[in-house]
Design a protein around this motif. Structure first.
Motif, PDB file in Angstrom:
ATOM      1  N   GLN A   1       0.789  -1.338  -0.055  1.00 14.97           N
ATOM      2  CA  GLN A   1       0.081   0.043  -0.005  1.00 14.97           C
ATOM      3  C   GLN A   1       0.816   1.277  -0.110  1.00 14.97           C
ATOM      4  O   GLN A   1       0.474   2.305  -0.639  1.00 14.97           O
ATOM      5  CB  GLN A   1      -0.977  -0.050   1.019  1.00 14.97           C
ATOM      6  N   GLU A   2       1.983   1.214   0.764  1.00 12.14           N
ATOM      7  CA  GLU A   2       2.938   2.519   0.710  1.00 12.14           C
ATOM      8  C   GLU A   2       3.185   2.700  -0.560  1.00 12.14           C
ATOM      9  O   GLU A   2       3.552   3.808  -1.188  1.00 12.14           O
ATOM     10  CB  GLU A   2       4.121   2.315   1.556  1.00 12.14           C
ATOM     11  N   TYR A   3       3.819   1.515  -1.434  1.00  4.40           N
ATOM     12  CA  TYR A   3       4.233   1.792  -2.589  1.00  4.40           C
ATOM     13  C   TYR A   3       3.227   1.682  -4.015  1.00  4.40           C
ATOM     14  O   TYR A   3       3.549   2.010  -4.992  1.00  4.40           O
ATOM     15  CB  TYR A   3       5.274   0.529  -3.124  1.00  4.40           C
ATOM     16  N   ASN A   4       2.094   1.466  -3.479  1.00  8.87           N
ATOM     17  CA  ASN A   4       1.080   1.568  -4.648  1.00  8.87           C
ATOM     18  C   ASN A   4       1.195   0.293  -5.563  1.00  8.87           C
ATOM     19  O   ASN A   4       1.162   0.652  -6.535  1.00  8.87           O
ATOM     20  CB  ASN A   4       1.025   2.713  -5.212  1.00  8.87           C
ATOM     21  N   LEU A   5       1.518  -0.796  -5.189  1.00  4.20           N
ATOM     22  CA  LEU A   5       1.890  -2.006  -5.968  1.00  4.20           C
ATOM     23  C   LEU A   5       0.367  -2.792  -6.400  1.00  4.20           C
ATOM     24  O   LEU A   5      -0.373  -2.685  -5.757  1.00  4.20           O
ATOM     25  CB  LEU A   5       2.768  -2.855  -5.381  1.00  4.20           C
ATOM     26  N   ASP A   6       0.805  -3.469  -7.411  1.00  2.00           N
ATOM     27  CA  ASP A   6      -0.287  -4.152  -8.069  1.00  2.00           C
ATOM     28  C   ASP A   6      -0.206  -5.802  -7.715  1.00  2.00           C
ATOM     29  O   ASP A   6      -1.399  -6.459  -7.673  1.00  2.00           O
ATOM     30  CB  ASP A   6      -0.725  -4.110  -9.361  1.00  2.00           C
ATOM     31  N   GLY A   7       0.906  -6.213  -7.314  1.00  3.37           N
ATOM     32  CA  GLY A   7       0.838  -7.779  -7.380  1.00  3.37           C
ATOM     33  C   GLY A   7       2.310  -8.266  -6.427  1.00  3.37           C
ATOM     34  O   GLY A   7       3.178  -7.627  -6.020  1.00  3.37           O
TER      35      GLY A   7
ATOM     36  N   GLY B   1      -8.337  -7.720  -1.475  1.00  2.61           N
ATOM     37  CA  GLY B   1      -7.943  -6.656  -2.406  1.00  2.61           C
ATOM     38  C   GLY B   1      -6.808  -5.759  -2.308  1.00  2.61           C
ATOM     39  O   GLY B   1      -6.548  -4.672  -3.029  1.00  2.61           O
ATOM     40  N   VAL B   2      -5.711  -6.263  -1.800  1.00  2.00           N
ATOM     41  CA  VAL B   2      -4.505  -5.830  -1.747  1.00  2.00           C
ATOM     42  C   VAL B   2      -3.644  -6.046  -2.960  1.00  2.00           C
ATOM     43  O   VAL B   2      -2.958  -4.984  -3.341  1.00  2.00           O
ATOM     44  CB  VAL B   2      -3.566  -6.198  -0.477  1.00  2.00           C
ATOM     45  N   ILE B   3      -3.758  -6.964  -3.546  1.00  3.71           N
ATOM     46  CA  ILE B   3      -3.146  -7.400  -4.930  1.00  3.71           C
ATOM     47  C   ILE B   3      -4.147  -8.026  -5.886  1.00  3.71           C
ATOM     48  O   ILE B   3      -5.297  -8.393  -5.609  1.00  3.71           O
ATOM     49  CB  ILE B   3      -1.929  -8.444  -4.725  1.00  3.71           C
ATOM     50  N   SER B   4      -3.834  -7.823  -7.222  1.00  3.45           N
ATOM     51  CA  SER B   4      -4.529  -8.211  -8.473  1.00  3.45           C
ATOM     52  C   SER B   4      -3.961  -9.184  -9.181  1.00  3.45           C
ATOM     53  O   SER B   4      -4.590 -10.008  -9.971  1.00  3.45           O
ATOM     54  CB  SER B   4      -4.658  -7.077  -9.498  1.00  3.45           C
ATOM     55  N   PHE B   5      -2.853  -9.557  -8.847  1.00  2.06           N
ATOM     56  CA  PHE B   5      -1.932 -10.796  -9.508  1.00  2.06           C
ATOM     57  C   PHE B   5      -0.736 -11.603  -8.833  1.00  2.06           C
ATOM     58  O   PHE B   5      -0.417 -10.741  -7.632  1.00  2.06           O
ATOM     59  CB  PHE B   5      -1.521 -10.544 -10.947  1.00  2.06           C
ATOM     60  N   ALA B   6      -0.723 -12.527  -8.998  1.00  2.00           N
ATOM     61  CA  ALA B   6       0.530 -13.477  -8.332  1.00  2.00           C
ATOM     62  C   ALA B   6       1.205 -14.358  -9.150  1.00  2.00           C
ATOM     63  O   ALA B   6       0.654 -14.771 -10.175  1.00  2.00           O
ATOM     64  CB  ALA B   6      -0.156 -14.091  -7.046  1.00  2.00           C
ATOM     65  N   SER B   7       2.501 -14.285  -9.256  1.00  3.30           N
ATOM     66  CA  SER B   7       3.260 -15.293  -9.790  1.00  3.30           C
ATOM     67  C   SER B   7       4.344 -16.070  -8.763  1.00  3.30           C
ATOM     68  O   SER B   7       4.649 -15.584  -7.782  1.00  3.30           O
ATOM     69  CB  SER B   7       4.034 -14.704 -10.868  1.00  3.30           C
ATOM     70  N   ILE B   8       4.959 -17.220  -9.485  1.00 10.25           N
ATOM     71  CA  ILE B   8       5.812 -17.968  -8.920  1.00 10.25           C
ATOM     72  C   ILE B   8       7.181 -17.905  -9.848  1.00 10.25           C
ATOM     73  O   ILE B   8       6.932 -17.727 -10.997  1.00 10.25           O
ATOM     74  CB  ILE B   8       5.294 -19.082  -8.437  1.00 10.25           C
ATOM     75  N   ALA B   9       8.295 -18.178  -9.149  1.00 13.52           N
ATOM     76  CA  ALA B   9       9.521 -18.076 -10.052  1.00 13.52           C
ATOM     77  C   ALA B   9      10.244 -19.400  -9.558  1.00 13.52           C
ATOM     78  O   ALA B   9      11.598 -19.144  -9.343  1.00 13.52           O
ATOM     79  CB  ALA B   9      10.445 -16.850  -9.802  1.00 13.52           C
ATOM     80  N   PRO B  10       9.968 -20.552 -10.122  1.00 14.97           N
ATOM     81  CA  PRO B  10      10.556 -21.595  -9.718  1.00 14.97           C
ATOM     82  C   PRO B  10      11.713 -21.804 -10.927  1.00 14.97           C
ATOM     83  O   PRO B  10      11.958 -21.143 -11.692  1.00 14.97           O
ATOM     84  CB  PRO B  10       9.799 -22.748  -9.873  1.00 14.97           C
ATOM     85  N   PHE B  11      12.593 -22.943 -10.391  1.00 17.98           N
ATOM     86  CA  PHE B  11      13.452 -23.165 -11.444  1.00 17.98           C
ATOM     87  C   PHE B  11      13.835 -24.634 -11.298  1.00 17.98           C
ATOM     88  O   PHE B  11      13.240 -25.311 -10.312  1.00 17.98           O
ATOM     89  CB  PHE B  11      15.009 -22.606 -11.475  1.00 17.98           C
ATOM     90  N   ASP B  12      14.480 -25.344 -12.591  1.00 22.52           N
ATOM     91  CA  ASP B  12      14.625 -26.881 -12.479  1.00 22.52           C
ATOM     92  C   ASP B  12      15.789 -27.584 -11.363  1.00 22.52           C
ATOM     93  O   ASP B  12      16.816 -27.822 -11.756  1.00 22.52           O
ATOM     94  CB  ASP B  12      14.675 -27.239 -13.895  1.00 22.52           C
ATOM     95  N   ASP B  13      15.515 -27.310 -10.157  1.00 24.28           N
ATOM     96  CA  ASP B  13      16.152 -28.022  -9.069  1.00 24.28           C
ATOM     97  C   ASP B  13      15.323 -28.848  -8.134  1.00 24.28           C
ATOM     98  O   ASP B  13      14.079 -28.515  -8.104  1.00 24.28           O
ATOM     99  CB  ASP B  13      16.893 -26.728  -8.039  1.00 24.28           C
TER     100      ASP B  13
END
Length: 304
Positions: A142-148, A178-190
């Protein structure tokens, strides 16, 4: 009903199921994402070229649930800002979003290391970690006005199920609030990394919008054909997910832009499989005048 009509009915139902299944697969996207701020190289949002014909996400890296002292230690979900906040401040977030209607900004949590040491996911309990994470991240977002939010933990003290419950409940709560509108994950092949993220996907894939798979964690000599195989493997691992292709701009791994990355992306796009492109990271790309960011966005902007 005679046999022929029954056959036609069953065939029609099977076709409809096939179409529905195909539609459930994530189609091509014009999404471009760029991690920014982790390496403190004085890169600004305004340095990065923005094509108006793509959906553009900056991802601030990182918010970490560690102290900010020189002897950093886990704080059980109490997150602090560890990105270059001098150049990537709340006012600068608001400015870039007001200038470009196609821009959204998120933050990534976790990361590989903090103060030169590996950064561990180390919850005391699911309930306490989630409560602290929701509270501290809501304040930052909320401080940074972020979306996700993006999840990029790479080292774990907690088991797979604990990780899945903590992260899944965090994303669910932030979305429900209602804090975020999207979410992602960042895995790798380990093996260890994949097992944690696949457990999360199995239980909470329905609240995860994008898979920022780190294809640059594969060997530097990766070929186009190898990349295509890796991509298919991850589409299977994260079935139904929007899988983004990726490269690292310092050239240290994976399929490099100059060695066929865009050939692979064009093939994926022609097959209807390209969920977008993301880059690690703007900090290193600045020295290249963001050459490959421009090329990535130009490819994504071509009508499907």
């Amino acid at each position: 009903m005679d046999f022929f009509r029954l056959f036609i009915l069953l065939f029609t139902l099977q076709s409809l199921l096939f179409i529905t299944s195909a539609q459930a697969k994530a189609p091509n996207s014009d999404l471009f994402r760029e991690y920014i701020g982790a390496e403190f190289k004085n890169v600004k949002f305004s340095d990065v070229p923005i094509n108006p014909n793509v959906e553009f996400h900056y991802i601030l890296a990182f918010a970490i649930d560690y102290t900010t002292s020189s002897t950093a230690s886990p704080t059980n979900g109490q997150f602090n800002v560890f990105w270059d906040s001098d150049n990537l401040s709340p006012s600068q977030v608001s400015s870039i979003k007001s200038q470009h209607s196609n821009v959204k900004v998120g933050l990534s949590i976790g990361g590989d290391s903090v103060n030169g040491e590996s950064c561990y996911f180390s919850p005391s309990s699911v309930d306490s970690w989630v409560a602290n994470a929701v509270s501290s991240l809501t304040k930052i977002i909320q401080e940074y006005n972020l979306d996700g939010i993006d999840i990029d933990y790479e080292h774990f003290h907690g088991d797979r199920d604990t990780f899945a419950e903590c992260i899944g409940k965090l994303i669910t709560t932030l979305k429900n609030n209602g804090v975020i509108s999207f979410a992602s994950i960042a895995p790798f092949d380990d093996g260890d990394v994949q097992s944690h993220y696949m457990a999360l996907w199995k239980s909470y894939g329905h609240v995860i919008d994008y898979v920022n798979f780190q294809f640059y964690a594969y060997d530097k000599g990766t070929t186009v054909s190898q990349f295509m195989t890796y991509f298919e493997t991850q589409r299977s691992n994260y079935e139904g997910g929007s899988i983004l292709a990726s490269f690292i701009s310092d050239g240290s791994g994976g399929l490099l832009p100059q060695n066929g990355f865009f050939t692979a992306c064009s093939r994926l796009k022609s097959q209807g499989k390209l969920g977008g492109i993301f880059v690690w990271s703007a900090d290193d790309s600045k020295a290249l005048d963001f050459k490959y960011e421009k090329q990535s966005q130009a490819l994504l902007a071509i009508p499907h």
